[in-house]
Design a protein around this motif. Structure first.
Motif, PDB file in Angstrom:
ATOM      1  N   TYR A   1      35.636  29.239  41.357  1.00 41.27           N
ATOM      2  CA  TYR A   1      36.992  29.780  41.458  1.00 41.27           C
ATOM      3  C   TYR A   1      37.212  30.242  42.888  1.00 41.27           C
ATOM      4  CZ  TYR A   1      36.749  30.391  36.329  1.00 41.27           C
ATOM      5  OH  TYR A   1      36.612  30.223  34.991  1.00 41.27           O
TER       6      TYR A   1
ATOM      7  N   GLU B   1      23.037  36.641  32.790  1.00 40.47           N
ATOM      8  CA  GLU B   1      22.407  37.067  31.532  1.00 40.47           C
ATOM      9  C   GLU B   1      21.148  36.258  31.190  1.00 40.47           C
ATOM     10  OE1 GLU B   1      24.940  38.096  28.324  1.00 40.47           O
ATOM     11  OE2 GLU B   1      26.637  38.584  29.598  1.00 40.47           O
TER      12      GLU B   1
ATOM     13  N   PHE C   1      44.040  35.597  37.280  1.00 36.20           N
ATOM     14  CA  PHE C   1      44.356  34.410  36.466  1.00 36.20           C
ATOM     15  C   PHE C   1      45.711  34.676  35.833  1.00 36.20           C
ATOM     16  CE2 PHE C   1      39.669  34.832  36.034  1.00 36.20           C
ATOM     17  CZ  PHE C   1      39.260  33.615  36.547  1.00 36.20           C
TER      18      PHE C   1
ATOM     19  N   ALA D   1      41.357  39.786  37.005  1.00 33.66           N
ATOM     20  CA  ALA D   1      39.961  39.814  36.554  1.00 33.66           C
ATOM     21  C   ALA D   1      39.063  40.596  37.506  1.00 33.66           C
ATOM     22  CB  ALA D   1      39.437  38.390  36.388  1.00 33.66           C
TER      23      ALA D   1
ATOM     24  N   GLN E   1      25.802  31.497  31.924  1.00 29.25           N
ATOM     25  CA  GLN E   1      25.706  32.370  30.754  1.00 29.25           C
ATOM     26  C   GLN E   1      25.378  31.543  29.501  1.00 29.25           C
ATOM     27  OE1 GLN E   1      28.968  35.072  30.626  1.00 29.25           O
ATOM     28  NE2 GLN E   1      28.378  35.988  28.682  1.00 29.25           N
TER      29      GLN E   1
ATOM     30  N   PRO F   1      30.851  46.234  30.768  1.00 33.99           N
ATOM     31  CA  PRO F   1      31.216  45.777  29.428  1.00 33.99           C
ATOM     32  C   PRO F   1      31.659  44.315  29.390  1.00 33.99           C
ATOM     33  CG  PRO F   1      32.426  47.782  30.033  1.00 33.99           C
ATOM     34  CD  PRO F   1      31.699  47.320  31.256  1.00 33.99           C
ATOM     35  N   ASN F   2      31.756  43.751  28.201  1.00 38.83           N
ATOM     36  CA  ASN F   2      32.282  42.399  28.028  1.00 38.83           C
ATOM     37  C   ASN F   2      33.673  42.311  28.635  1.00 38.83           C
ATOM     38  OD1 ASN F   2      30.683  42.708  24.988  1.00 38.83           O
ATOM     39  ND2 ASN F   2      30.161  41.067  26.386  1.00 38.83           N
ATOM     40  N   GLY F   3      33.900  41.224  29.356  1.00 37.34           N
ATOM     41  CA  GLY F   3      35.218  41.007  29.954  1.00 37.34           C
ATOM     42  C   GLY F   3      35.460  41.783  31.231  1.00 37.34           C
ATOM     43  N   ALA F   4      34.413  42.428  31.761  1.00 39.87           N
ATOM     44  CA  ALA F   4      34.584  43.258  32.965  1.00 39.87           C
ATOM     45  C   ALA F   4      34.819  42.431  34.226  1.00 39.87           C
ATOM     46  CB  ALA F   4      33.357  44.147  33.156  1.00 39.87           C
ATOM     47  N   GLY F   5      34.455  41.136  34.171  1.00 38.26           N
ATOM     48  CA  GLY F   5      34.656  40.283  35.343  1.00 38.26           C
ATOM     49  C   GLY F   5      33.367  39.832  36.002  1.00 38.26           C
ATOM     50  N   LYS F   6      32.233  40.030  35.325  1.00 35.78           N
ATOM     51  CA  LYS F   6      30.930  39.726  35.922  1.00 35.78           C
ATOM     52  C   LYS F   6      30.756  38.222  36.190  1.00 35.78           C
ATOM     53  CE  LYS F   6      28.772  41.627  32.413  1.00 35.78           C
ATOM     54  NZ  LYS F   6      29.983  41.881  31.581  1.00 35.78           N
ATOM     55  N   THR F   7      31.022  37.424  35.174  1.00 36.97           N
ATOM     56  CA  THR F   7      30.874  35.976  35.357  1.00 36.97           C
ATOM     57  C   THR F   7      31.916  35.452  36.342  1.00 36.97           C
ATOM     58  OG1 THR F   7      29.904  35.704  33.160  1.00 36.97           O
ATOM     59  CG2 THR F   7      30.891  33.753  34.146  1.00 36.97           C
ATOM     60  N   THR F   8      33.104  36.017  36.297  1.00 47.52           N
ATOM     61  CA  THR F   8      34.138  35.635  37.265  1.00 47.52           C
ATOM     62  C   THR F   8      33.645  35.883  38.691  1.00 47.52           C
ATOM     63  OG1 THR F   8      35.862  36.160  35.666  1.00 47.52           O
ATOM     64  CG2 THR F   8      36.526  36.057  37.979  1.00 47.52           C
TER      65      THR F   8
ATOM     66  N   ILE G   1      46.316  38.046  34.336  1.00 45.86           N
ATOM     67  CA  ILE G   1      45.077  38.843  34.231  1.00 45.86           C
ATOM     68  C   ILE G   1      44.471  39.078  35.606  1.00 45.86           C
ATOM     69  CG2 ILE G   1      42.702  38.889  33.341  1.00 45.86           C
ATOM     70  CD1 ILE G   1      43.688  37.110  31.045  1.00 45.86           C
TER      71      ILE G   1
ATOM     72  N   HIS H   1      23.047  42.444  30.204  1.00 44.40           N
ATOM     73  CA  HIS H   1      23.393  43.541  29.294  1.00 44.40           C
ATOM     74  C   HIS H   1      22.165  44.311  28.810  1.00 44.40           C
ATOM     75  CE1 HIS H   1      27.720  42.991  28.755  1.00 44.40           C
ATOM     76  NE2 HIS H   1      27.510  41.695  28.697  1.00 44.40           N
TER      77      HIS H   1
HETATM   78  N1  LIG Z   1      39.327  30.591  33.771  1.00 43.16           N
HETATM   79  C1  LIG Z   1      39.901  31.703  33.318  1.00 43.16           C
HETATM   80  N2  LIG Z   1      41.229  31.709  33.001  1.00 43.16           N
HETATM   81  C2  LIG Z   1      41.817  32.848  32.546  1.00 43.16           C
HETATM   82  N3  LIG Z   1      41.197  34.010  32.368  1.00 43.16           N
HETATM   83  C3  LIG Z   1      39.878  34.056  32.656  1.00 43.16           C
HETATM   84  C4  LIG Z   1      39.160  32.913  33.147  1.00 43.16           C
HETATM   85  N4  LIG Z   1      37.868  33.266  33.352  1.00 43.16           N
HETATM   86  C5  LIG Z   1      37.777  34.576  33.010  1.00 43.16           C
HETATM   87  N5  LIG Z   1      38.978  35.047  32.600  1.00 43.16           N
HETATM   88  C6  LIG Z   1      39.274  36.419  32.174  1.00 43.16           C
HETATM   89  O1  LIG Z   1      38.748  37.300  33.148  1.00 43.16           O
HETATM   90  C7  LIG Z   1      38.208  38.450  32.525  1.00 43.16           C
HETATM   91  C8  LIG Z   1      36.765  38.621  32.910  1.00 43.16           C
HETATM   92  O2  LIG Z   1      35.981  37.610  32.265  1.00 43.16           O
HETATM   93  P1  LIG Z   1      34.445  37.381  32.592  1.00 43.16           P
HETATM   94  O3  LIG Z   1      34.010  36.198  31.838  1.00 43.16           O
HETATM   95  O4  LIG Z   1      34.262  37.383  34.055  1.00 43.16           O
HETATM   96  O5  LIG Z   1      33.798  38.709  31.976  1.00 43.16           O
HETATM   97  P2  LIG Z   1      32.258  39.126  31.854  1.00 43.16           P
HETATM   98  O6  LIG Z   1      32.120  40.451  32.507  1.00 43.16           O
HETATM   99  O7  LIG Z   1      31.380  38.039  32.331  1.00 43.16           O
HETATM  100  O8  LIG Z   1      32.092  39.335  30.280  1.00 43.16           O
HETATM  101  P3  LIG Z   1      30.818  39.045  29.310  1.00 43.16           P
HETATM  102  O9  LIG Z   1      29.907  40.226  29.451  1.00 43.16           O
HETATM  103  O10 LIG Z   1      31.430  38.986  27.944  1.00 43.16           O
HETATM  104  O11 LIG Z   1      30.206  37.753  29.721  1.00 43.16           O
HETATM  105  C9  LIG Z   1      38.446  38.298  31.027  1.00 43.16           C
HETATM  106  O12 LIG Z   1      39.642  38.943  30.692  1.00 43.16           O
HETATM  107  C10 LIG Z   1      38.581  36.794  30.889  1.00 43.16           C
HETATM  108  O13 LIG Z   1      39.354  36.457  29.773  1.00 43.16           O
END
Ligand SMILES: Nc1ncnc2c1ncn2[C@@H]1O[C@H](COP(=O)(O)OP(=O)(O)OP(=O)(O)O)[C@@H](O)[C@H]1O
Ligand SMILES: [Mg+2]
Length: 249
Positions: free
Chosen positions: A53, A172, A13, A18, A85, A37-44, A16, A204
């Motif tokens: 995406y 989650e 992104f 991801a 989520q 961890p949070n922000g690791a990219g799981k939801t992405t 970033i 988590h």
């Molecule tokens: N649409 C987007 N535009 C820009 N950055 C994004 C977008 N979606 C996710 N990100 C970034 O990608 C990274 C991974 O986010 P993601 O939501 O996949 O994490 P996660 O592992 O699901 O975290 P959590 O456990 O908090 O849910 C983060 O830095 C987030 O800010």
């Protein structure tokens, strides 16, 4: 057979990164977990799998077919269903209406998309089955958003199931639930799995993940840093250092 395979998937992104070079597989009939961890990219990862995406690099295969470039609606009609989520229920629909709305019907647009459409009677049968499976009968005519949080999550899972997926993605599923509700869901997921449904879940809650999943992948800063059985992952020093050391594992 491998239901889902990711080969070298990356997602960027802007500035970033991801996801970087993520390869994983969900074998048929397995429950696979993604932790980190949070922000690791799981939801992405889920958003790339479902076509919400587009992957920047790499391939996504569903039962051997390359779905990387497919639009999201086509992927969802091809055997993948998901929950989100954050709760995504409609403001003024009953539980029953939620279970009907997710299903394609015979005729109209879907006739050209689906090999076989579903009649209204079939759609009602699937809705009824999902309602009963999740024990939601008594909430049938209640506006879903007025229900307690744990019940709303079940409505979302029931809705996902009405599409009769081969693979269910859960982001989650037990977040915000108490131990009793989590135990209840664990038993329901086991039953679904015994019926042949493959599951990929993000979570988590480590006791939940470790007791449910056959195989785990660990993401950290968009990179897979570990994988294996819960037993292997739980004792992996790299994983302990990056994630589990900070969780109640
Ligand atoms: N649409 C987007 N535009 C820009 N950055 C994004 C977008 N979606 C996710 N990100 C970034 O990608 C990274 C991974 O986010 P993601 O939501 O996949 O994490 P996660 O592992 O699901 O975290 P959590 O456990 O908090 O849910 C983060 O830095 C987030 O800010
Ligand atoms: Mg997330």
């Amino acid at each position: 057979m491998t239901v889902l395979a990711l080969n070298g998937v990356g997602k960027r992104f802007g500035g970033i990164q991801a996801l970087t070079d993520v390869s994983l597989a969900v074998p048929e009939g397995r429950i696979v977990g993604v932790i980190g961890p949070n922000g690791a990219g799981k939801t992405t990862l889920f958003n790339v799998i479902t076509g919400a995406y587009r992957a920047s690099t790499g391939d996504v295969l569903l039962a051997g077919s390359d779905i990387t470039q497919w639009p999201s609606h086509r992927i969802m009609r091809s055997g993948i269903a998901r929950t989100f989520q954050n709760i995504r229920l409609f403001a003024s629909m009953t539980v029953w209406e939620h279970l009907l709305v997710a299903q394609p019907r015979t005729g109209g647009l879907w006739r050209s998309v689906l090999p076989i459409g579903w009649t209204d009677a079939e759609a009602r049968k699937r809705a009824e089955d999902a309602l009963v499976f999740f024990g939601l009968e008594r909430y049938r005519n209640v506006i879903a958003r007025t229900l307690p949080y744990g019940i709303q999550r079940k409505v979302e899972m029931a809705r996902a199931l009405t599409a009769q997926p081969k693979l269910l993605l859960l982001d989650e599923p037990v977040a915000g639930m108490n131990a009793e509700e989590a135990d209840d869901l664990r038993a329901l997921f086991h039953r679904l799995n015994e019926r042949g449904l493959s599951i990929l879940l993000i979570e988590h809650d480590m006791p939940f993940v470790m007791s449910l999943c056959h195989h785990l992948y660990v993401l950290n800063f968009g990179v897979l840093i570990g994988e294996g059985t819960p037993e292997v992952v739980r004792n992996d020093p790299v994983v302990l250092d990056a994630y589990l050391g900070t969780e109640a594992a």
